[in-house]
Design an enzyme around this catalytic site. Structure first.
Site, PDB file in Angstrom:
ATOM      1  N   ARG A   1     -70.072  -6.105 -41.094  1.00 43.69           N
ATOM      2  CA  ARG A   1     -69.015  -6.046 -42.062  1.00 43.69           C
ATOM      3  C   ARG A   1     -69.110  -4.383 -42.659  1.00 43.69           C
ATOM      4  O   ARG A   1     -70.668  -3.670 -42.349  1.00 43.69           O
ATOM      5  CB  ARG A   1     -68.894  -6.431 -43.465  1.00 43.69           C
TER       6      ARG A   1
ATOM      7  N   ARG B   1     -76.506 -11.664 -41.934  1.00 39.11           N
ATOM      8  CA  ARG B   1     -75.221 -11.662 -42.053  1.00 39.11           C
ATOM      9  C   ARG B   1     -74.551 -10.344 -41.340  1.00 39.11           C
ATOM     10  O   ARG B   1     -73.780 -10.749 -40.721  1.00 39.11           O
ATOM     11  CB  ARG B   1     -74.413 -11.613 -42.955  1.00 39.11           C
TER      12      ARG B   1
ATOM     13  N   ARG C   1     -66.075  -7.357 -62.329  1.00 38.39           N
ATOM     14  CA  ARG C   1     -67.256  -7.028 -62.330  1.00 38.39           C
ATOM     15  C   ARG C   1     -67.668  -5.628 -62.926  1.00 38.39           C
ATOM     16  O   ARG C   1     -69.159  -5.147 -62.908  1.00 38.39           O
ATOM     17  CB  ARG C   1     -66.769  -5.996 -60.895  1.00 38.39           C
TER      18      ARG C   1
ATOM     19  N   ARG D   1     -74.877  -2.092 -53.625  1.00 39.90           N
ATOM     20  CA  ARG D   1     -73.651  -2.618 -53.888  1.00 39.90           C
ATOM     21  C   ARG D   1     -74.892  -3.068 -54.880  1.00 39.90           C
ATOM     22  O   ARG D   1     -74.761  -4.096 -56.007  1.00 39.90           O
ATOM     23  CB  ARG D   1     -73.370  -3.436 -52.918  1.00 39.90           C
TER      24      ARG D   1
ATOM     25  N   LYS E   1     -72.719 -16.694 -52.691  1.00 38.46           N
ATOM     26  CA  LYS E   1     -71.003 -16.765 -53.914  1.00 38.46           C
ATOM     27  C   LYS E   1     -69.684 -17.098 -52.557  1.00 38.46           C
ATOM     28  O   LYS E   1     -69.272 -18.270 -53.451  1.00 38.46           O
ATOM     29  CB  LYS E   1     -70.956 -15.339 -54.438  1.00 38.46           C
TER      30      LYS E   1
END
Ligand code: ADP
Length: 243
Positions: free
Chosen positions: A172, A166, A127, A183, A52
């Protein structure tokens, strides 16, 4: 206006990051997709790892509009040590949503900035159902409407593999196995059902997020074209014949 809002908008880091975000090579897409109507107020939806964020950047470059990522704004503020960042980090690190009030104030400020007047790609908002209503209100205040909502889809197993890859690259803080699972669960429970509302409004472009980047961008753009030309489009409802 309270301090939190001022703190967020006057943070040079946040503004710089938004204005200077690297863009990808989406320019050929513009040439290939000559269209009479350019959709330029777009929401990006899709689970973590669906691509996304990458597609949001490519669309922003193709349509020459800013890419607004709520997650990126939070990360920029966390990095810059702002009050907003300190507040947000208590939630983002654990994979929880930042409370609506904080997120809404931040987004309202961002959407009223001058560079957004010509359109935007909005990644990471809404969201939950309350944020859908809030966004409707914000856009009504600005006198603008959404042109399309992109939903990127992928299987959960594929998503977990992608995020794990990732995580190694980006480091992160919320890419820990626990926060990733949380999440994805929050997305499935609270965010994915929102696409139904946008489908009913005739705005939903559902595209498979697995495949070659350029091909996915093209498919998104052709879906957005279809929406722009459909009877649901406010372009056509507002269209007046020349006298
Ligand atoms: P991802 O989609 O991979 O979770 P994002 O960069 O979109 O990553 O968001 C990172 C974090 O920022 C989220 O986990 C959440 O804590 C916070 N966040 C982003 N957008 C919102 C939002 N609309 N409402 C509440 N929290 C948000």
């Amino acid at each position: 206006m309270d301090d939190r809002r001022v703190g967020c908008l006057t943070t040079p880091l946040a503004i710089d990051q938004l204005a200077m975000r690297p863009t990808t090579s989406a320019i050929p897409v513009i040439k290939k997709h000559k269209r009479s109507v350019v959709p330029h107020r777009i929401l990006m939806m899709g689970p973590q790892g669906s691509g996304k964020g990458t597609q949001a950047q490519r669309l922003a470059a193709a349509f020459s509009v800013p890419n607004i990522s709520t997650g990126e704004i939070f990360r920029a503020n966390i990095k810059g040590g702002t009050e907003l960042g300190k507040l947000a980090q208590q939630y983002t690190d654990h994979g929880d949503l930042v409370p609506d009030q904080i997120t809404n104030d931040m987004l309202r400020d961002r959407l009223s900035a001058p560079d957004v007047a010509g359109g935007f790609i909005l990644d990471g908002y809404p969201r939950n159902a309350a944020q859908v209503a809030e966004l409707d209100e914000m856009l009504a205040e600005l006198g603008v409407e959404l042109d399309g909502v992109v939903e990127l889809t992928a299987e959960r197993e594929e998503l977990i593999n992608r995020i794990a890859g990732r995580a190694a690259d980006e480091g992160r803080a919320d890419d820990t196995p626990y926060a990733i699972t949380k999440r994805l669960d929050i997305y499935a429970e609270h965010t994915a059902p929102l696409t139904e509302e946008y489908r009913e409004r005739g705005l939903l472009a559902r595209v498979n997020g697995i495949g070659e980047l350029e091909a996915i961008t093209e498919q998104i753009i052709s879906e957005l074209d279809r929406i722009a030309e459909s009877e649901h489009s406010h372009y056509l409802t507002n269209w007046q014949p020349k006298k």
